[in-house]
Design a protein around this motif. Structure first.
Motif, PDB file in Angstrom:
ATOM      1  N   THR A 137     -15.343 -18.407  15.708  1.00 14.32           N
ATOM      2  CA  THR A 137     -16.395 -18.224  14.714  1.00 14.32           C
ATOM      3  C   THR A 137     -16.845 -16.765  14.700  1.00 14.32           C
ATOM      4  O   THR A 137     -16.577 -16.003  15.639  1.00 14.32           O
ATOM      5  CB  THR A 137     -17.624 -19.101  15.028  1.00 14.32           C
ATOM      6  N   ARG A 138     -17.552 -16.402  13.656  1.00 16.99           N
ATOM      7  CA  ARG A 138     -18.109 -15.052  13.554  1.00 16.99           C
ATOM      8  C   ARG A 138     -19.032 -14.775  14.754  1.00 16.99           C
ATOM      9  O   ARG A 138     -18.981 -13.705  15.345  1.00 16.99           O
ATOM     10  CB  ARG A 138     -18.875 -14.927  12.238  1.00 16.99           C
TER      11      ARG A 138
ATOM     12  N   PRO B  46      -9.824 -18.941  10.974  1.00 21.22           N
ATOM     13  CA  PRO B  46     -10.245 -18.085  12.081  1.00 21.22           C
ATOM     14  C   PRO B  46     -10.013 -18.775  13.424  1.00 21.22           C
ATOM     15  O   PRO B  46     -10.198 -19.987  13.549  1.00 21.22           O
ATOM     16  CB  PRO B  46     -11.746 -17.888  11.858  1.00 21.22           C
TER      17      PRO B  46
ATOM     18  N   TRP C  68     -14.001 -16.790   7.373  1.00 22.84           N
ATOM     19  CA  TRP C  68     -15.214 -17.356   7.976  1.00 22.84           C
ATOM     20  C   TRP C  68     -16.074 -18.085   6.956  1.00 22.84           C
ATOM     21  O   TRP C  68     -16.738 -19.071   7.278  1.00 22.84           O
ATOM     22  CB  TRP C  68     -16.027 -16.268   8.664  1.00 22.84           C
ATOM     23  N   ASP C  69     -16.074 -17.618   5.722  1.00 17.02           N
ATOM     24  CA  ASP C  69     -16.897 -18.244   4.690  1.00 17.02           C
ATOM     25  C   ASP C  69     -16.258 -19.493   4.088  1.00 17.02           C
ATOM     26  O   ASP C  69     -16.922 -20.255   3.387  1.00 17.02           O
ATOM     27  CB  ASP C  69     -17.199 -17.236   3.573  1.00 17.02           C
TER      28      ASP C  69
ATOM     29  N   GLY D  93     -18.595 -11.900  17.626  1.00 17.56           N
ATOM     30  CA  GLY D  93     -19.685 -10.954  17.875  1.00 17.56           C
ATOM     31  C   GLY D  93     -20.111 -10.946  19.332  1.00 17.56           C
ATOM     32  O   GLY D  93     -20.312  -9.882  19.933  1.00 17.56           O
TER      33      GLY D  93
ATOM     34  N   SER E 130     -11.342  -6.708   8.003  1.00 15.84           N
ATOM     35  CA  SER E 130     -12.695  -7.263   8.112  1.00 15.84           C
ATOM     36  C   SER E 130     -13.042  -8.109   6.897  1.00 15.84           C
ATOM     37  O   SER E 130     -13.641  -9.189   7.032  1.00 15.84           O
ATOM     38  CB  SER E 130     -13.726  -6.146   8.261  1.00 15.84           C
TER      39      SER E 130
ATOM     40  N   MET F 141     -16.280  -5.130  11.705  1.00 19.47           N
ATOM     41  CA  MET F 141     -15.956  -5.632  13.024  1.00 19.47           C
ATOM     42  C   MET F 141     -15.173  -4.546  13.757  1.00 19.47           C
ATOM     43  O   MET F 141     -14.238  -3.981  13.220  1.00 19.47           O
ATOM     44  CB  MET F 141     -15.124  -6.903  12.891  1.00 19.47           C
TER      45      MET F 141
ATOM     46  N   MET G 147     -11.228 -11.398   7.176  1.00 19.44           N
ATOM     47  CA  MET G 147     -11.900 -12.275   8.145  1.00 19.44           C
ATOM     48  C   MET G 147     -13.167 -12.877   7.541  1.00 19.44           C
ATOM     49  O   MET G 147     -13.449 -14.065   7.750  1.00 19.44           O
ATOM     50  CB  MET G 147     -12.235 -11.505   9.430  1.00 19.44           C
ATOM     51  N   ASP G 148     -13.925 -12.092   6.779  1.00 18.78           N
ATOM     52  CA  ASP G 148     -15.130 -12.625   6.134  1.00 18.78           C
ATOM     53  C   ASP G 148     -14.784 -13.770   5.188  1.00 18.78           C
ATOM     54  O   ASP G 148     -15.490 -14.790   5.147  1.00 18.78           O
ATOM     55  CB  ASP G 148     -15.870 -11.520   5.374  1.00 18.78           C
TER      56      ASP G 148
END
Length: 120
Positions: free
Chosen positions: A71-72, A68, A16-17, A76, A9, A1, A12-13
């Motif tokens: 959202t991812r 978060p 998000w997961d 984006g 990053s 990101m 954050m992943d």
């Protein structure tokens, strides 16, 4: 990101997961990183992400739970918007992107444009 370090990053992943807010220890346990990481390192990363507005935190007893802020997909889209706004050449950027899009991505864009023209 864009604008985030490698470890930020990865954190954050993990968030998000996750299906629920996570505490620092849970984030640390879920990180796929070959290096041994300290609890305080992840706590600092989460605090920095909170300061950047990328995560929210809620008190859970004496600890915080992190989730978060967006959202991812929202992040984006915001990053793409930032690139388009700052490029001064949004048309060129979009055309280059369109030429690089896979057939599946092209279909997604076509469907989105059709929906925009005919919202019913």
């Amino acid at each position: 990101m864009r604008g985030l370090g490698e470890l930020e990053s990865k954190v954050m992943d993990v968030l998000w997961d996750a299906a629920e807010p996570l505490r620092v220890r849970q984030v640390l346990d879920r990180l796929a990183d070959p290096r041994p990481l300290a609890y305080t390192t992840i706590m600092t990363i989460l605090d920095n992400l909170h300061g950047k507005g990328l995560v929210r935190r809620e008190r859970a007893g004496r600890a915080y739970e992190y989730l978060p802020a967006e959202t991812r997909a929202e992040v984006g889209a915001r990053l793409l918007r930032d690139v388009l706004d700052s490029s001064g050449h949004a048309e060129s950027v979009l055309l280059h992107f369109a030429r690089s899009a896979s057939p599946a991505e092209t279909d997604i864009l076509r469907r989105a444009l059709r929906k925009r023209r005919d919202p019913s």
